[in-house]
Design a protein around this motif. Sequence first.
Motif, PDB file in Angstrom:
ATOM      1  N   PRO A 111      47.714  -0.253   9.480  1.00 17.77           N
ATOM      2  CA  PRO A 111      46.513   0.570   9.254  1.00 17.77           C
ATOM      3  C   PRO A 111      46.174   0.764   7.777  1.00 17.77           C
ATOM      4  N   TYR A 112      47.134   0.600   6.903  1.00 20.92           N
ATOM      5  CA  TYR A 112      46.879   0.690   5.458  1.00 20.92           C
ATOM      6  C   TYR A 112      45.819  -0.314   5.021  1.00 20.92           C
ATOM      7  N   PHE A 113      45.648  -1.387   5.797  1.00 19.80           N
ATOM      8  CA  PHE A 113      44.618  -2.391   5.514  1.00 19.80           C
ATOM      9  C   PHE A 113      43.253  -1.727   5.314  1.00 19.80           C
ATOM     10  N   ILE A 114      42.972  -0.700   6.108  1.00 22.60           N
ATOM     11  CA  ILE A 114      41.670  -0.036   6.046  1.00 22.60           C
ATOM     12  C   ILE A 114      41.456   0.586   4.668  1.00 22.60           C
ATOM     13  N   ILE A 115      42.450   1.314   4.194  1.00 26.97           N
ATOM     14  CA  ILE A 115      42.359   1.966   2.887  1.00 26.97           C
ATOM     15  C   ILE A 115      42.357   0.934   1.768  1.00 26.97           C
ATOM     16  N   ALA A 116      43.220  -0.081   1.891  1.00 33.11           N
ATOM     17  CA  ALA A 116      43.338  -1.098   0.849  1.00 33.11           C
ATOM     18  C   ALA A 116      42.034  -1.856   0.629  1.00 33.11           C
ATOM     19  N   ASN A 117      41.193  -1.888   1.649  1.00 35.08           N
ATOM     20  CA  ASN A 117      39.912  -2.572   1.533  1.00 35.08           C
ATOM     21  C   ASN A 117      38.761  -1.619   1.229  1.00 35.08           C
ATOM     22  N   GLY A 118      39.098  -0.418   0.769  1.00 35.95           N
ATOM     23  CA  GLY A 118      38.089   0.525   0.316  1.00 35.95           C
ATOM     24  C   GLY A 118      37.245   1.131   1.409  1.00 35.95           C
ATOM     25  N   LEU A 119      37.765   1.161   2.620  1.00 36.82           N
ATOM     26  CA  LEU A 119      37.014   1.692   3.755  1.00 36.82           C
ATOM     27  C   LEU A 119      37.483   3.100   4.098  1.00 36.82           C
ATOM     28  N   GLN A 120      36.619   3.841   4.753  1.00 38.12           N
ATOM     29  CA  GLN A 120      36.997   5.167   5.216  1.00 38.12           C
ATOM     30  C   GLN A 120      38.099   5.034   6.251  1.00 38.12           C
ATOM     31  N   TYR A 121      39.102   5.915   6.167  1.00 38.85           N
ATOM     32  CA  TYR A 121      40.249   5.778   7.063  1.00 38.85           C
ATOM     33  C   TYR A 121      39.898   6.268   8.466  1.00 38.85           C
ATOM     34  N   GLN A 122      39.378   5.340   9.226  1.00 43.29           N
ATOM     35  CA  GLN A 122      39.079   5.569  10.635  1.00 43.29           C
ATOM     36  C   GLN A 122      39.081   4.209  11.327  1.00 43.29           C
ATOM     37  N   SER A 123      39.342   4.212  12.612  1.00 45.82           N
ATOM     38  CA  SER A 123      39.321   2.963  13.359  1.00 45.82           C
ATOM     39  C   SER A 123      37.921   2.373  13.320  1.00 45.82           C
ATOM     40  N   GLN A 124      37.842   1.052  13.108  1.00 50.11           N
ATOM     41  CA  GLN A 124      36.531   0.437  12.931  1.00 50.11           C
ATOM     42  C   GLN A 124      36.589  -1.073  13.121  1.00 50.11           C
ATOM     43  N   LEU A 125      35.415  -1.640  13.380  1.00 49.00           N
ATOM     44  CA  LEU A 125      35.290  -3.078  13.550  1.00 49.00           C
ATOM     45  C   LEU A 125      35.220  -3.751  12.184  1.00 49.00           C
ATOM     46  N   ILE A 126      36.080  -4.732  11.964  1.00 50.23           N
ATOM     47  CA  ILE A 126      36.061  -5.552  10.752  1.00 50.23           C
ATOM     48  C   ILE A 126      35.323  -6.836  11.118  1.00 50.23           C
ATOM     49  N   SER A 127      34.336  -7.223  10.314  1.00 43.74           N
ATOM     50  CA  SER A 127      33.381  -8.240  10.753  1.00 43.74           C
ATOM     51  C   SER A 127      33.929  -9.662  10.791  1.00 43.74           C
ATOM     52  N   ASP A 128      34.825 -10.025   9.878  1.00 40.18           N
ATOM     53  CA  ASP A 128      35.231 -11.431   9.760  1.00 40.18           C
ATOM     54  C   ASP A 128      36.745 -11.564   9.745  1.00 40.18           C
ATOM     55  N   SER A 129      37.288 -12.093  10.817  1.00 37.30           N
ATOM     56  CA  SER A 129      38.739 -12.229  10.956  1.00 37.30           C
ATOM     57  C   SER A 129      39.346 -13.215   9.973  1.00 37.30           C
ATOM     58  N   TRP A 130      38.552 -14.155   9.474  1.00 35.83           N
ATOM     59  CA  TRP A 130      39.087 -15.206   8.603  1.00 35.83           C
ATOM     60  C   TRP A 130      38.987 -14.847   7.121  1.00 35.83           C
ATOM     61  N   LYS A 131      38.280 -13.781   6.800  1.00 36.59           N
ATOM     62  CA  LYS A 131      38.056 -13.420   5.404  1.00 36.59           C
ATOM     63  C   LYS A 131      39.385 -13.158   4.700  1.00 36.59           C
ATOM     64  N   GLY A 132      39.550 -13.768   3.527  1.00 37.91           N
ATOM     65  CA  GLY A 132      40.762 -13.575   2.740  1.00 37.91           C
ATOM     66  C   GLY A 132      41.843 -14.601   2.997  1.00 37.91           C
TER      67      GLY A 132
END
Length: 219
Positions: free
Chosen positions: A147-168
């Motif tokens: 779940p730290y992925f959410i914070i590390a990517n500058g997003l609000q810490y809440q469950s959410q849809l990430i648009s591109d699975s291949w990004k990065g």
Amino acid sequence: MDRPILDSWNKNAEEWIKIIDNDKIPSRVFTNKAIIKTIEKDSGQKILDIGCGEGWLTRSISNMGKHAVGLDATEALLKNARKKGSEEYYNITYDEIVNGKAHPPAPFDTAIFNFSLYQEKGLDILLKKVKELLTPDGSIIIQTLHPYFIIANGLQYQSQLISDSWKGLPGNFTDGHGWYARTFEDWTKVIQAAGLYTSYMKEVTNDQDHPISLILKIM
């Protein structure tokens, strides 16, 4: 599993195989070792690798002396897996498991989801159906992005849809599918909704002690 997810994997199967065969994803040095260690410690001897892809983990389980069966919805990945090992592989979608239309010969002692859970809705039902494929004291082991992925990517810490699975990721991937990132709280909620509980949790870190994945054992 949603159609866009299947379509994306069908389009990117050969590129994924190339990336895996050439060890191009640096974090896998840590996450591969962590899931293998977890399975080695698990008492289960008949293991179902769900979302097995090109079968690297299925083969690793066989090398432990355990009986491994791989399951995936992408035939191109399974075709490659069958070339690399003698394990049993089945082309079955998550929807087919949920609807009771198809499943490999059960029961199993343990089921593994190694970075193969993407959906927002219906995950509790999928987990419940997979538990039905296990022995009475069987367990499900999940490895997913921390779940730290959410914070590390500058997003609000809440469950959410990430648009591109291949990004990065390295490689020439196209048409990335969305995936649903969950907080610790929402992982707990979905597991409880499936009528299960967490018996073990491991936070996997990299060489900078940053959390990169989460391993859950649920029963």
